[in-house]
Write an enzyme that holds these catalytic residues in place. Sequence first.
Site, mmCIF file in Angstrom:
data_model
loop_
_atom_site.group_PDB
_atom_site.id
_atom_site.type_symbol
_atom_site.label_atom_id
_atom_site.label_comp_id
_atom_site.label_asym_id
_atom_site.label_seq_id
_atom_site.Cartn_x
_atom_site.Cartn_y
_atom_site.Cartn_z
ATOM 1 N N GLY A 19 0.853 -1.186 0.000
ATOM 2 C CA GLY A 19 0.000 0.000 0.000
ATOM 3 C C GLY A 19 0.884 1.228 0.000
ATOM 4 O O GLY A 19 2.084 1.130 0.255
ATOM 5 N N LYS A 25 1.295 -0.704 6.495
ATOM 6 C CA LYS A 25 1.907 -1.995 6.115
ATOM 7 C C LYS A 25 2.717 -2.613 7.249
ATOM 8 O O LYS A 25 2.536 -3.772 7.602
ATOM 9 C CB LYS A 25 2.855 -1.815 4.903
ATOM 10 N N TYR A 55 14.089 13.406 -0.911
ATOM 11 C CA TYR A 55 12.899 14.230 -0.648
ATOM 12 C C TYR A 55 13.194 15.724 -0.825
ATOM 13 O O TYR A 55 12.297 16.507 -1.071
ATOM 14 C CB TYR A 55 12.317 13.937 0.740
ATOM 15 N N ASP A 94 6.620 -6.837 4.883
ATOM 16 C CA ASP A 94 5.856 -5.587 4.841
ATOM 17 C C ASP A 94 6.019 -4.854 3.502
ATOM 18 O O ASP A 94 5.757 -3.660 3.402
ATOM 19 C CB ASP A 94 6.157 -4.683 6.051
HETATM 20 N N1 LIG Z 1 -5.229 1.729 11.738
HETATM 21 C C1 LIG Z 1 -4.442 2.724 12.180
HETATM 22 N N2 LIG Z 1 -4.974 3.721 12.902
HETATM 23 C C2 LIG Z 1 -4.197 4.712 13.347
HETATM 24 N N3 LIG Z 1 -2.879 4.805 13.108
HETATM 25 C C3 LIG Z 1 -2.308 3.834 12.388
HETATM 26 C C4 LIG Z 1 -3.054 2.748 11.878
HETATM 27 N N4 LIG Z 1 -2.218 1.939 11.178
HETATM 28 C C5 LIG Z 1 -1.004 2.506 11.258
HETATM 29 N N5 LIG Z 1 -1.053 3.625 12.005
HETATM 30 C C6 LIG Z 1 0.058 4.543 12.329
HETATM 31 O O1 LIG Z 1 0.360 5.231 11.102
HETATM 32 C C7 LIG Z 1 1.759 5.379 10.928
HETATM 33 C C8 LIG Z 1 2.180 4.669 9.630
HETATM 34 O O2 LIG Z 1 2.004 3.262 9.784
HETATM 35 P P1 LIG Z 1 3.064 2.241 9.175
HETATM 36 O O3 LIG Z 1 2.638 0.888 9.578
HETATM 37 O O4 LIG Z 1 4.451 2.669 9.511
HETATM 38 O O5 LIG Z 1 2.781 2.486 7.602
HETATM 39 P P2 LIG Z 1 3.561 1.969 6.319
HETATM 40 O O6 LIG Z 1 4.444 0.828 6.738
HETATM 41 O O7 LIG Z 1 2.500 1.554 5.362
HETATM 42 O O8 LIG Z 1 4.307 3.142 5.789
HETATM 43 C C9 LIG Z 1 2.407 4.785 12.182
HETATM 44 O O9 LIG Z 1 2.627 5.835 13.105
HETATM 45 C C10 LIG Z 1 1.353 3.826 12.717
HETATM 46 O O10 LIG Z 1 1.448 3.687 14.129
HETATM 47 N N1 LIG Z 2 11.266 6.516 -4.323
HETATM 48 C C1 LIG Z 2 11.056 5.463 -3.526
HETATM 49 N N2 LIG Z 2 10.700 5.674 -2.251
HETATM 50 C C2 LIG Z 2 10.468 4.590 -1.503
HETATM 51 C C3 LIG Z 2 10.583 3.287 -1.990
HETATM 52 N N3 LIG Z 2 10.274 2.428 -0.994
HETATM 53 C C4 LIG Z 2 9.987 3.178 0.059
HETATM 54 N N4 LIG Z 2 10.118 4.479 -0.235
HETATM 55 C C5 LIG Z 2 9.992 5.612 0.694
HETATM 56 C C6 LIG Z 2 8.598 5.998 0.988
HETATM 57 C C7 LIG Z 2 8.660 6.377 2.426
HETATM 58 O O1 LIG Z 2 9.112 7.705 2.574
HETATM 59 C C8 LIG Z 2 9.732 5.462 2.995
HETATM 60 C C9 LIG Z 2 9.212 4.195 3.613
HETATM 61 O O2 LIG Z 2 8.135 3.639 2.890
HETATM 62 P P1 LIG Z 2 6.876 3.015 3.641
HETATM 63 O O3 LIG Z 2 5.825 2.885 2.586
HETATM 64 O O4 LIG Z 2 7.351 1.703 4.171
HETATM 65 O O5 LIG Z 2 6.513 3.957 4.734
HETATM 66 O O6 LIG Z 2 10.569 5.177 1.907
HETATM 67 C C10 LIG Z 2 10.987 3.083 -3.322
HETATM 68 O O7 LIG Z 2 11.137 1.948 -3.835
HETATM 69 N N5 LIG Z 2 11.227 4.205 -4.046
#
Ligand SMILES: Nc1ncnc2c1ncn2[C@@H]1O[C@H](COP(=O)(O)OP(=O)(O)O)[C@@H](O)[C@H]1O
Ligand SMILES: Nc1nc2c(ncn2[C@H]2C[C@H](O)[C@@H](COP(=O)(O)O)O2)c(=O)[nH]1
Length: 215
Positions: A19, A25, A55, A94
Amino acid sequence: MGEGVGYMEKNTPFIAVEGPIGAGKTTLAAMLGEHFALPVVKEIVEENPFIDKFYQNMDDWSFQLEMFFLCNRYKQLKETVQEYVMSGKPVVSDYHIFKNLIFSQRTLTGAERDKYEQIYHILTDDLPKPNIMIYIKASLETLLHRIAKRGRPFEQDMDPGYLQQLIEDYEAAMSSLADREPSTIIMTIDANRVDFVQNKNQFEEIASQLKENLS
Ligand SMILES: Nc1ncnc2c1ncn2[C@@H]1O[C@H](COP(=O)(O)OP(=O)(O)O)[C@@H](O)[C@H]1O
Ligand SMILES: Nc1nc2c(ncn2[C@H]2C[C@H](O)[C@@H](COP(=O)(O)O)O2)c(=O)[nH]1
């Protein structure tokens, strides 16, 4: 602790949670790992030496950043396949390695994009990929809120336009995966309606749907 899963030797569950940025995730992968007592493979983010610079200036740093993610994920995928998938041990990750293409198609252009895609295919085409995909979708508002809550400094000035584009890229990639690989099970979670963190029943529902797909 974990309730354990039944699985077929020949088709070891290799679960990926995917996602857009901030969808949840890592959170869901950890919860499923705990619930089913499965090993969890986590992507390497903070250690990426280019992420800050990326970024600040995507045009200058995209290629280095994408290559770093690709090399790390390739190494992790090889190890995951050896340690778990080929040994008949279920595992949850993840991310799915195909996220490299989702991002790189947005950040790279021209010859660099062609080179990157060739390297991606050389490295990954012959490796097993996840056979169960849990796709968490969420609105821009929800993602921005969660990114702010997580508080990684380098993500705090993210262009909402970039994130919105990634939301759409993920939708397109999931529908293309469904067409290309009909044997991959895709479970979609709408994070705007389902809260697997605060609502225990909603998490149990995801876990039970996953369990059905595992046996
Ligand atoms: N269902 C939820 N409700 C509220 N906060 C959430 C939920 N799922 C994740 N979070 C919070 O949102 C943020 C991003 O979650 P994370 O699992 O790190 O996302 P991703 O791995 O997709 O980038 C974290 O601070 C997490 O604690
Ligand atoms: N340009 C890219 N950015 C990436 C990639 N994989 C992760 N990311 C960036 C996006 C977020 O800032 C951070 C972590 O990703 P999460 O979705 O786990 O929060 O890293 C990539 O392949 N290319």
